[in-house]
Enzyme design. Structure first.
Site, PDB file in Angstrom:
ATOM      1  N   ASP A   8      37.265  46.637  35.976  1.00 47.07           N
ATOM      2  CA  ASP A   8      36.596  45.889  36.617  1.00 47.07           C
ATOM      3  C   ASP A   8      35.503  45.455  36.048  1.00 47.07           C
ATOM      4  OD1 ASP A   8      34.947  44.616  38.584  1.00 47.07           O
ATOM      5  OD2 ASP A   8      34.992  46.271  39.759  1.00 47.07           O
ATOM      6  N   LYS A  71      27.682  37.942  33.472  1.00 39.94           N
ATOM      7  CA  LYS A  71      29.115  37.267  34.068  1.00 39.94           C
ATOM      8  C   LYS A  71      28.807  36.041  34.681  1.00 39.94           C
ATOM      9  CE  LYS A  71      32.599  38.943  37.140  1.00 39.94           C
ATOM     10  NZ  LYS A  71      33.284  39.975  37.872  1.00 39.94           N
ATOM     11  N   GLU A 148      39.976  40.001  41.876  1.00 39.66           N
ATOM     12  CA  GLU A 148      39.303  41.084  42.018  1.00 39.66           C
ATOM     13  C   GLU A 148      39.862  41.481  43.505  1.00 39.66           C
ATOM     14  OE1 GLU A 148      35.264  40.141  41.678  1.00 39.66           O
ATOM     15  OE2 GLU A 148      35.364  40.441  39.517  1.00 39.66           O
ATOM     16  N   ASP A 171      34.596  40.371  49.712  1.00 39.55           N
ATOM     17  CA  ASP A 171      34.206  40.544  48.186  1.00 39.55           C
ATOM     18  C   ASP A 171      32.801  40.095  47.819  1.00 39.55           C
ATOM     19  OD1 ASP A 171      33.688  41.376  45.708  1.00 39.55           O
ATOM     20  OD2 ASP A 171      35.600  40.873  45.039  1.00 39.55           O
TER      21      ASP A 171
END
Ligand code: AMP
Length: 579
Positions: A8, A71, A148, A171
């Site tokens: 992850d 990211k 994810e 999420d």
């Protein structure tokens, strides 16, 4: 154990897991003993690279030599300065991946070469390819990029094989937000629909709070950020802590650092209550609604029909998020799985599926294509021809793998060539969508306008799109596979990035704990009063000196003294190794 690890790669923290035949998915601890590795990269003065906790501490005192939250610019041409160098998001991410792989190797006792890496469901093709490139720069074979929420669903499905329900994965990480609706039935996990925003996450809540505190203190947030970076980074860190405290407490006090980022003994502070924080964040909570509504609409499901809400991402720990979800769905979210860990564990379950591991042989998983894919077409409106329109071929949330065909036609008499431009996105006009590539179709036999050309899109589980065009009258066939297109980089530039990253020197893994303590103590110096500061500096100097000494006994003694000094000042060092 599977040989493929699940990773992850998070905005704030990254994790690595492996599938064990007896225990199922298990997380791998890093060099400082934690399963979370902060996604932060620091460049020491001697050119060596620090990652994880030591780099995170360093980011407070030396922001110009550290990079975090990269990211968020994956898939763009942006570079972050780090000392006198500049790095792209895939390069910085590759450093994190390399750290995780080194930790995995140390823990498992064998070389790790293959990985499944997760990305937010709403990552577009550029962002996915940039992630894949990051893996390759780290020397990894990226066996699959998975979403994810899909990974979270796999963890859920692995533990609840008998369930028969509709589940929503919510999420909210550091920088991204995804929502996914899925159904689980007799071991089959079916992803029904997914949506999200790639620029919304826990960091925005921290940012709102930081700006609010500065405004309350009569300052202009933008000016402070630009002209007093030390004040800004220190306050941001304090606001992040305050935000986390508000998950458990009714109110918190936030101290105001000075321009150098230091805190005075009787300095000003600002009190924030849960209610005030919720008001402040109302616009952010509002932005969560649209992707939820869209997912439910696409999945033809009402809020009442959702039976479980799985939380993913650290920001779902916020009290106001729980309250928001309870209001929206009329039920409390499920807190069985750790929201920080559920994605990496699911990536390890995916690795087991790819390895045909017998522990998962009953599990079946179907995923969807998160975006609409299509081509650009021109339209004849009255007597004029207008270009730039989007013709969808595969609609978003179609189950993959999928193959679909549409017919386009030549616009002019005797047109011998057509350029098929492929896009991803939801807008009616292509200029607002993302261009993925193009395919040249030529050799169309002479004839009147309106000659049909069949365009077939085939999209697989890895998000790889194959485009095929067939000229109806001649049977001529043209084909291209749109994969591994990294924005702004050609083959040579990719090779240069690979060479460059191979030269990066990492700080020795077994000494990272000491760097962690060193940078932690350095940033505490900015928070204590002058008397304490002097004592702490002395203990720190001695510890730093001992770092270069070969006398282990002396080193342990000075380390103990530094830990004790910190402890006495109320800043005990949380060594994850001791947890
Ligand atoms: P992730 O990218 O999933 O690691 O999420 C990181 C985000 O979660 C950061 O913005 C953190 O500040 C936030 N976060 C972590 N723990 C908590 C907590 N207990 N309460 C509120 N936010 C948290």
């Amino acid at each position: 154990m599977t040989r493929i690890v699940g990773i992850d790669l998070g905005t704030t923290n990254s994790l690595c897991a492996v599938f064990d035949a007896h225990q199922g998915p298990v997380l791998i601890p890093n060099a400082v003993g934690s399963v979370l590795t902060p996604s932060v990269v620091g460049l020491l003065d001697d050119g060596r690279i620090l990652t994880g906790y030591p780099a995170r501490e360093m980011s407070v005192t030396r922001p110009e030599r550290t990079a975090a939250r990269f990211k968020r610019f994956m898939g763009t041409d942006d570079h972050r300065p780090l000392g006198d160098q500049k790095f792209s998001a895939p390069e910085l991410s590759s450093v994190i991946l390399k750290t995780l792989v080194q930790d995995a190797r140390a823990h498992l006792g064998y070389q790790v070469t293959d990985a499944v890496i997760t990305v937010p469901a709403y990552f577009n093709d550029n962002q996915r390819n940039a992630t894949k490139l990051a893996g390759e720069l780290a020397g990894l074979k990226v066996r699959r990029i998975i979403n994810e929420p899909t990974a979270a669903a796999l963890t859920y499905g692995y533990h609840e094989k008998e369930a028969d329900k509709k589940i929503l994965v919510f999420d909210l990480g550091g920088g991204t937000f995804d929502v996914t609706l899925m159904e689980i039935f007799e071991g089959t996990l079916e992803i029904i629909a997914t949506a999200g925003r790639s620029q919304l996450g826990g960091e925005d809540f921290t940012e709102s709070l930081t700006r609010h505190v500065l405004t309350e203190a009569g300052m202009e947030p933008e000016r402070v950020e630009e002209l007093e970076p030390l004040r800004y980074t220190r306050l941001r860190k304090l606001c992040e802590q305050a935000k986390i405290q508000l998950s458990d407490e009714e109110e918190v006090k936030i101290a105001l650092p000075d321009a150098e980022g230091k805190l005075a003994e009787n300095g000003d502070d600002i009190t924030i209550t849960r209610a005030a924080f919720a008001d402040l964040c109302a616009p952010l909570l509002d932005r969560l609604k649209q992707p939820i509504a869209r997912t439910l609409r696409d999945g033809e499901c009402t809020p009442n029909e959702v039976q479980d809400i799985i939380l993913v991402g650290g920001a779902t720990r916020m009290y106001l998020v729980h309250q928001f979800l309870a209001d929206y769905f009329g039920k409390q979210p499920m807190c069985k799985h750790n929201p920080d860990e559920v994605v990496a564990m699911g990536a390890a379950v995916q690795a087991a599926l790819m390895d045909d591991h017998e522990a998962v042989e009953e599990m079946v998983m179907t995923d969807v294509c998160p975006f609409t894919l299509g081509v650009e077409v021109s339209k004849r409106l009255g007597s004029s021809v207008r270009d730039g329109y989007y013709l969808p071929i595969i609609h978003r949330n179609t189950t993959v793998p999928v193959s679909k065909e549409e017919v386009v036609a030549t616009l002019y008499d005797n047109q011998s060539q057509v350029m098929v431009k492929v896009y991803q996105g939801e807008s009616r006009k292509t200029k607002e969508n993302l261009m993925l590539g193009e395919l040249e179709v030529n050799g169309i036999p002479p004839g009147p306008a309106g000659q049909p050309i069949y365009i077939r899109f085939t999209y697989d589980m890895n998000g790889i799109l194959e485009v095929e065009a067939i000229v109806h009258d001649s049977g001529l066939k043209f084909q291209t596979v749109l994969t591994h297109h990294v924005k702004g980089l050609n083959e040579q530039e990719i090779q240069r990035a690979v060479d460059r990253m191979q030269e990066v020197k990492f700080y020795p893994r077994d000494e990272l704990r000491h760097q962690h303590l060193l940078h932690y103590a350095e940033q505490v110096i900015g928070e204590v009063n002058p008397m304490e500061r002097e004592r702490l500096e002395e203990a720190l100097d001695q510890f730093e000196q001992a770092l270069f000494d070969t006398d282990r006994e002396l080193f342990e003694h000075r380390r103990g003294l530094l830990l004790e000094t910190l402890d006495n000042m109320g800043y005990a060092f949380d060594d994850p190794e001791d947890l």
